[in-house]
Design a protein around this motif. Structure first.
Motif, PDB file in Angstrom:
ATOM      1  N   UNK A 156      25.500  61.229  46.705  1.00  0.00           N
ATOM      2  CA  UNK A 156      24.033  61.176  46.642  1.00  0.00           C
ATOM      3  C   UNK A 156      23.533  59.735  46.488  1.00  0.00           C
ATOM      4  N   UNK A 157      24.213  58.800  47.124  1.00  0.00           N
ATOM      5  CA  UNK A 157      23.833  57.381  47.168  1.00  0.00           C
ATOM      6  C   UNK A 157      24.076  56.641  45.857  1.00  0.00           C
ATOM      7  N   UNK A 158      24.975  57.131  45.027  1.00  0.00           N
ATOM      8  CA  UNK A 158      25.402  56.363  43.859  1.00  0.00           C
ATOM      9  C   UNK A 158      26.156  55.137  44.345  1.00  0.00           C
ATOM     10  N   UNK A 159      25.831  53.984  43.816  1.00  0.00           N
ATOM     11  CA  UNK A 159      26.370  52.727  44.325  1.00  0.00           C
ATOM     12  C   UNK A 159      27.516  52.197  43.467  1.00  0.00           C
ATOM     13  N   UNK A 160      28.533  51.676  44.147  1.00  0.00           N
ATOM     14  CA  UNK A 160      29.600  50.947  43.473  1.00  0.00           C
ATOM     15  C   UNK A 160      29.048  49.574  43.115  1.00  0.00           C
ATOM     16  N   UNK A 161      29.576  48.990  42.034  1.00  0.00           N
ATOM     17  CA  UNK A 161      29.126  47.669  41.604  1.00  0.00           C
ATOM     18  C   UNK A 161      30.273  46.980  40.889  1.00  0.00           C
ATOM     19  N   UNK A 162      30.366  45.660  41.034  1.00  0.00           N
ATOM     20  CA  UNK A 162      31.307  44.896  40.237  1.00  0.00           C
ATOM     21  C   UNK A 162      30.838  43.456  40.140  1.00  0.00           C
ATOM     22  N   UNK A 164      50.013  51.252  27.004  1.00  0.00           N
ATOM     23  CA  UNK A 164      49.478  52.337  27.812  1.00  0.00           C
ATOM     24  C   UNK A 164      48.825  51.746  29.069  1.00  0.00           C
ATOM     25  N   UNK A 165      49.161  52.283  30.206  1.00  0.00           N
ATOM     26  CA  UNK A 165      48.599  51.834  31.474  1.00  0.00           C
ATOM     27  C   UNK A 165      47.392  52.696  31.817  1.00  0.00           C
ATOM     28  N   UNK A 166      46.294  52.035  32.215  1.00  0.00           N
ATOM     29  CA  UNK A 166      45.084  52.743  32.624  1.00  0.00           C
ATOM     30  C   UNK A 166      45.009  52.684  34.137  1.00  0.00           C
ATOM     31  N   UNK A 167      44.794  53.838  34.771  1.00  0.00           N
ATOM     32  CA  UNK A 167      44.718  53.892  36.223  1.00  0.00           C
ATOM     33  C   UNK A 167      43.570  53.044  36.746  1.00  0.00           C
ATOM     34  N   UNK A 168      43.799  52.415  37.881  1.00  0.00           N
ATOM     35  CA  UNK A 168      42.783  51.611  38.543  1.00  0.00           C
ATOM     36  C   UNK A 168      41.772  52.528  39.229  1.00  0.00           C
ATOM     37  N   UNK A 169      40.555  52.017  39.484  1.00  0.00           N
ATOM     38  CA  UNK A 169      39.577  52.820  40.218  1.00  0.00           C
ATOM     39  C   UNK A 169      40.102  53.136  41.616  1.00  0.00           C
ATOM     40  N   UNK A 170      39.796  54.334  42.096  1.00  0.00           N
ATOM     41  CA  UNK A 170      40.355  54.787  43.376  1.00  0.00           C
ATOM     42  C   UNK A 170      39.771  54.070  44.588  1.00  0.00           C
ATOM     43  N   UNK A 171      38.484  53.776  44.583  1.00  0.00           N
ATOM     44  CA  UNK A 171      37.843  53.231  45.779  1.00  0.00           C
ATOM     45  C   UNK A 171      37.553  51.738  45.702  1.00  0.00           C
ATOM     46  N   UNK A 172      38.079  51.072  44.695  1.00  0.00           N
ATOM     47  CA  UNK A 172      37.893  49.627  44.563  1.00  0.00           C
ATOM     48  C   UNK A 172      39.272  49.013  44.344  1.00  0.00           C
ATOM     49  N   UNK A 173      39.817  48.374  45.373  1.00  0.00           N
ATOM     50  CA  UNK A 173      41.146  47.791  45.210  1.00  0.00           C
ATOM     51  C   UNK A 173      41.121  46.636  44.206  1.00  0.00           C
ATOM     52  N   UNK A 174      42.194  46.533  43.446  1.00  0.00           N
ATOM     53  CA  UNK A 174      42.318  45.433  42.501  1.00  0.00           C
ATOM     54  C   UNK A 174      42.937  44.219  43.187  1.00  0.00           C
ATOM     55  N   UNK A 175      42.569  43.044  42.726  1.00  0.00           N
ATOM     56  CA  UNK A 175      43.112  41.799  43.258  1.00  0.00           C
ATOM     57  C   UNK A 175      44.542  41.605  42.730  1.00  0.00           C
ATOM     58  N   UNK A 179      36.815  47.745  32.774  1.00  0.00           N
ATOM     59  CA  UNK A 179      36.927  46.341  32.419  1.00  0.00           C
ATOM     60  C   UNK A 179      38.341  45.924  32.777  1.00  0.00           C
ATOM     61  N   UNK A 180      38.456  44.953  33.674  1.00  0.00           N
ATOM     62  CA  UNK A 180      39.774  44.431  34.034  1.00  0.00           C
ATOM     63  C   UNK A 180      39.894  43.025  33.444  1.00  0.00           C
ATOM     64  N   UNK A 181      41.012  42.395  33.673  1.00  0.00           N
ATOM     65  CA  UNK A 181      41.180  41.023  33.218  1.00  0.00           C
ATOM     66  C   UNK A 181      40.430  40.029  34.100  1.00  0.00           C
ATOM     67  N   UNK A 182      39.743  40.525  35.169  1.00  0.00           N
ATOM     68  CA  UNK A 182      38.994  39.652  36.070  1.00  0.00           C
ATOM     69  C   UNK A 182      37.554  40.090  36.316  1.00  0.00           C
ATOM     70  N   UNK A 183      37.276  41.394  36.179  1.00  0.00           N
ATOM     71  CA  UNK A 183      35.962  41.917  36.566  1.00  0.00           C
ATOM     72  C   UNK A 183      35.508  43.050  35.657  1.00  0.00           C
ATOM     73  N   UNK A 184      34.209  43.375  35.780  1.00  0.00           N
ATOM     74  CA  UNK A 184      33.649  44.631  35.297  1.00  0.00           C
ATOM     75  C   UNK A 184      33.307  45.411  36.558  1.00  0.00           C
ATOM     76  N   UNK A 185      33.725  46.673  36.618  1.00  0.00           N
ATOM     77  CA  UNK A 185      33.564  47.485  37.826  1.00  0.00           C
ATOM     78  C   UNK A 185      32.916  48.814  37.432  1.00  0.00           C
ATOM     79  N   UNK A 186      31.924  49.255  38.214  1.00  0.00           N
ATOM     80  CA  UNK A 186      31.363  50.591  38.044  1.00  0.00           C
ATOM     81  C   UNK A 186      31.671  51.397  39.298  1.00  0.00           C
ATOM     82  N   UNK A 187      32.242  52.587  39.095  1.00  0.00           N
ATOM     83  CA  UNK A 187      32.533  53.517  40.185  1.00  0.00           C
ATOM     84  C   UNK A 187      31.810  54.826  39.913  1.00  0.00           C
TER      85      UNK A 187
END
Length: 120
Positions: free
Chosen positions: A55-61, A1-12, A39-47
């Motif tokens: 409302x100023x919610x921050x992206x993080x990885x 099963x393929x999980x969609x990547x986050x929309x505003x954080x490009x994957x390497x 959770x990717x094979x390289x990072x942990x990402x929060x969107x």
């Protein structure tokens, strides 16, 4: 099963999403932003979701190689509005930074990230 990547954080190149979960990220004692934790094979990402991002919610990885500890943060009533009513996911980075997230199935998430970051 393929999980969609986050929309505003490009994957390497070669990066793929392993898991995706709803989460709240503690941004301060008075603020937790809602969104998704990837959770990717390289990072942990929060969107943050669109409402919190507006409302100023921050992206993080963080790179998995920079994670030195994954565990639980005890409840903390001083962070009442930052998710402190729940036991939270704690990710500690090599530079000493600690990130906190409210997630369901906390033990499973801890084990997933530990395994991906090669932590015992």
């Amino acid at each position: 099963m393929t999980i969609d990547a986050p929309k505003n954080v490009p994957l390497a190149e070669g990066e793929s999403v392993q898991t995706r979960r709803w989460a709240n990220r503690t941004q301060s004692n008075l603020r937790a932003a809602g969104g998704r934790l990837y959770l990717t094979n390289q990072r942990v990402i929060f969107c943050p979701h669109a409402f919190d991002a507006a409302l100023a919610g921050e992206y993080w990885w963080a790179q998995l190689a920079d994670i030195v500890e994954v565990g639980k943060a005890k409840r903390d009533l001083r962070q009442l509005y930052g998710g402190g009513l729940r036991t939270r996911l704690k990710i500690v980075l090599r530079d000493g930074t600690t990130e906190l997230f409210v997630v369901n199935k906390l033990n499973a998430v801890i084990e997933e990230i530990r395994a991906a970051a090669h932590l015992s």
